[in-house]
Write a protein that holds these residues in place. Structure first.
Motif, PDB file in Angstrom:
ATOM      1  N   ASP A 167      38.207  39.551  34.455  1.00 34.95           N
ATOM      2  CA  ASP A 167      37.614  38.516  35.283  1.00 34.95           C
ATOM      3  C   ASP A 167      38.438  38.262  36.550  1.00 34.95           C
ATOM      4  O   ASP A 167      37.904  38.191  37.588  1.00 34.95           O
ATOM      5  CB  ASP A 167      37.910  37.176  34.435  1.00 34.95           C
ATOM      6  N   SER A 168      39.726  38.805  36.580  1.00 37.22           N
ATOM      7  CA  SER A 168      40.444  38.653  37.838  1.00 37.22           C
ATOM      8  C   SER A 168      40.022  39.749  38.914  1.00 37.22           C
ATOM      9  O   SER A 168      40.012  39.566  40.146  1.00 37.22           O
ATOM     10  CB  SER A 168      42.289  38.896  37.385  1.00 37.22           C
ATOM     11  N   LEU A 169      39.639  40.864  38.231  1.00 31.69           N
ATOM     12  CA  LEU A 169      39.099  42.065  39.066  1.00 31.69           C
ATOM     13  C   LEU A 169      37.893  41.734  39.553  1.00 31.69           C
ATOM     14  O   LEU A 169      37.506  41.935  40.903  1.00 31.69           O
ATOM     15  CB  LEU A 169      39.169  43.413  38.237  1.00 31.69           C
ATOM     16  N   ALA A 170      36.865  41.096  39.109  1.00 27.54           N
ATOM     17  CA  ALA A 170      35.661  40.437  39.462  1.00 27.54           C
ATOM     18  C   ALA A 170      35.897  39.646  40.615  1.00 27.54           C
ATOM     19  O   ALA A 170      35.309  39.701  41.516  1.00 27.54           O
ATOM     20  CB  ALA A 170      34.871  40.177  38.536  1.00 27.54           C
ATOM     21  N   MET A 171      36.756  38.697  40.560  1.00 28.91           N
ATOM     22  CA  MET A 171      37.088  37.640  41.548  1.00 28.91           C
ATOM     23  C   MET A 171      37.729  38.347  42.745  1.00 28.91           C
ATOM     24  O   MET A 171      37.518  37.879  44.004  1.00 28.91           O
ATOM     25  CB  MET A 171      38.087  36.331  40.892  1.00 28.91           C
ATOM     26  N   TYR A 172      38.485  39.318  42.519  1.00 24.72           N
ATOM     27  CA  TYR A 172      39.103  39.874  43.804  1.00 24.72           C
ATOM     28  C   TYR A 172      38.059  40.735  44.490  1.00 24.72           C
ATOM     29  O   TYR A 172      38.173  40.721  45.778  1.00 24.72           O
ATOM     30  CB  TYR A 172      40.278  41.085  43.356  1.00 24.72           C
ATOM     31  N   MET A 173      37.125  41.440  43.797  1.00 28.84           N
ATOM     32  CA  MET A 173      35.956  42.070  44.450  1.00 28.84           C
ATOM     33  C   MET A 173      34.925  40.913  45.238  1.00 28.84           C
ATOM     34  O   MET A 173      34.388  41.414  46.270  1.00 28.84           O
ATOM     35  CB  MET A 173      35.195  42.913  43.268  1.00 28.84           C
TER      36      MET A 173
END
Length: 548
Positions: A477-483
């Motif tokens: 989820d943190s990776l998605a928000m970073y993207m």
């Protein structure tokens, strides 16, 4: 005039040596009466040694392979056949600089023997007592020239050959470039500055090199006895274990009663944490194998990883994602700052996660999972033939070549095999999906990707080589928000959160693609301490043969 005449003679001899005529060892001694004759006689001796290398399958006098005969020939041809490192019996000051680099090559993850250390030390020692020996001066000259060229190349490109994922456009220095390097270093009188310029400047490389220095300072002079391979909870084994842990600085017996076993157990846990072993305090098989490795073994493992860094380009993108397979970790870097770190699960040794370079393009929420045929035939089809309800248990549906969902009860499963299987098995979206809630796509020929998982408890395992090849990300989820954070469209972050909450199957295409590197590093400096990881795929063993 004599000097010029000798130069032309040497050029002819060098040309002959290219034909590879095999001959015996070059003369080991040729004493001149007048030191002013040394240059001319040394030049002839240099040519004789180049001829020897050409006829001896590239091996030099000390049986160490030459870096590249054509590079040696080109360098001496450009120098009119004359010696580089001496002048009528006077040693060039750059010799001391290069010898120091060779003697300390292991600080750079390079084996000193590769650069003729023993032969050069022997020749220099003999020259102290026989400075009129042209053969010795020539021997030292050719060995030094080869060592310099080899080290310049190794620092830049690494010792191991270029592999399928090496990002460098160039893979070697030309003969002309190496000769120019040599001339530049000799003119400066110090090879150090030029050799340092060949090293990578990546933070990971520099940190690992510092880690090697720290590790050598701490353990370099130590050696310890090996423990029995089988754990036994006996007083004798505990004494051996305590001695080994004390040798490594993990255990201090001061003031501890011999009957108190808890401090020893805690010392074992400390060692296990340092070497990324599950800290149960028991010296099991893997712990004993790790305890039995000597400092030199760990330093060699670190050296192999410096070599892997040398396969990277001279610079990396401002933003990139790096998965380190043996560390079971993913990092997102931006302008040399770590923006995100996550535990990951990677492929098991039988279904390895491939090392690769790619670019992440999009992510999918609540994705379908199309089961790879390798898994269908090895794992699923035998179970389906036993009981067709296996499909319902695994949330799988059957799709034909037209994309239509097929009732599994209408299929004659016993007639299907690897040779004939006109269907696709697809796991439906939802929390029970093996891909979890999100899948991150990037182009690659292996059909692997990053994704969430429906078995998140596995992230607590110390050994996380468990998947079929894809990379499962704990902080998906943190990776998605970073993207999505730099997406110019207003409200996109809220939209993604809404899609997640309402369990909508959506695809987000990245505004700016993210380079991704999947790599295999088994050693690094982390939080000021050397960290070593298990060689889960045996890749270190393959690399180490180039260092021995």
């Amino acid at each position: 005039m004599n000097y010029l005449r000798a130069g032309w003679i040497i050029l002819i001899v060098i040309g002959i040596s290219a034909c590879g005529r095999r001959k015996g060892q070059p003369r080991q001694q040729e004493i001149v009466r007048d030191p002013r004759q040394l240059n001319e006689v040394v030049a002839a001796q240099v040519a004789e040694r180049l001829e020897y290398v050409g006829g001896n399958e590239g091996l030099m006098e000390d049986s160490v392979p030459a870096f590249r005969l054509s590079a040696l020939q080109h360098a001496y041809r450009q120098h009119q056949g004359a010696a580089f490192w001496s002048d009528n019996g006077r040693t060039h000051k750059a010799v001391y600089s290069l010898m120091d680099w060779i003697a300390n090559a292991d600080n750079y993850g390079l084996p000193p023997a590769r650069y003729h250390l023993a032969a050069l030390q022997g020749a220099r020692g003999q020259l102290e007592h026989s400075r009129k020996d042209a053969a010795l001066w020539a021997k030292m000259d050719v060995l030094l020239t080869d060592a310099f060229m080899k080290m310049a190349s190794d620092l830049h490109f690494g010792i191991a050959p270029k592999d399928s994922i090496t990002l460098r456009k160039d893979s070697l220095f030309s003969d002309t470039v190496l000769t120019a390097f040599l001339q530049q270093a000799l003119q400066a009188g110090d090879v150090g500055a030029l050799l340092q310029q060949q090293e990578p400047v990546h933070d990971g490389y520099m940190a690992l090199k510092e880690g090697i220095r720290l590790y050598r300072d701490q353990y370099g002079g130590k050696q310890w006895d090996t423990l029995p391979q089988m754990y036994a909870d006996t007083p004798q084994f505990r004494r051996q274990l305590a001695i080994r842990l004390m040798a490594g600085g993990h255990y201090d017996t001061t003031g501890i009663p011999e009957t108190d076993t808890m401090p020893l157990k805690n010392a074992v846990k400390a060692f296990q944490r340092e070497f990324n072993i599950y800290p149960d305090g028991i010296a099991g098989k893997r712990t004993i194998q790790t305890l039995n490795k000597q400092p030199g073994d760990w330093l060699l493992q670190a050296a192999v990883n410096l070599d892997r860094w040398r396969k990277f380009p001279d610079s990396l993108p401002d933003r990139y994602l790096l998965v380190n397979i043996p560390a079971f970790r993913m990092n997102v870097m931006e302008n040399d700052t770590m923006m995100l770190e996550s535990r990951v699960i990677v492929g098991a040794p039988r279904t390895r996660t491939p090392v690769l370079n790619s670019v992440m393009t999009n992510f999918v929420l609540y994705p379908y999972w199309r089961v790879p045929y390798s898994i269908v035939f090895k794992e699923m089809l035998p179970q389906i033939k036993k009981n067709v309800y296996y499909l319902a248990e695994k949330n799988l549906e059957v799709v034909d070549h037209k994309g239509n969902v097929v009732n599994p009860d209408t299929i004659q499963w016993e007639r299907l095999s690897k040779k004939y299987f006109p269907y696709v098995l697809r796991q439906m979206d939802g929390l029970d999906n093996s891909l979890g809630v999100m899948k991150f796509n990037f182009m690659n020929k292996y059909s692997v990707y990053l994704h969430d998982t429906n078995n998140r408890s596995l992230f607590s395992n110390s050994n996380r080589a468990l998947s079929h090849g894809c990379v499962r990300v704990q902080q998906w989820d943190s990776l998605a928000m970073y993207m999505v954070r730099n997406d110019p469209r207003p409200g996109i972050r809220d939209s993604v959160r809404t899609w997640l909450y309402t369990e909508q199957q959506k695809q987000y295409t990245m505004h700016k693609r993210l380079p991704i590197y999947i790599r295999y590093f088994t050693a690094e400096l982390r939080n000021g301490k050397m960290q070593f990881y298990e060689d889960v795929y045996g890749e270190d063993q393959v690399m180490m043969r180039y260092f021995r």
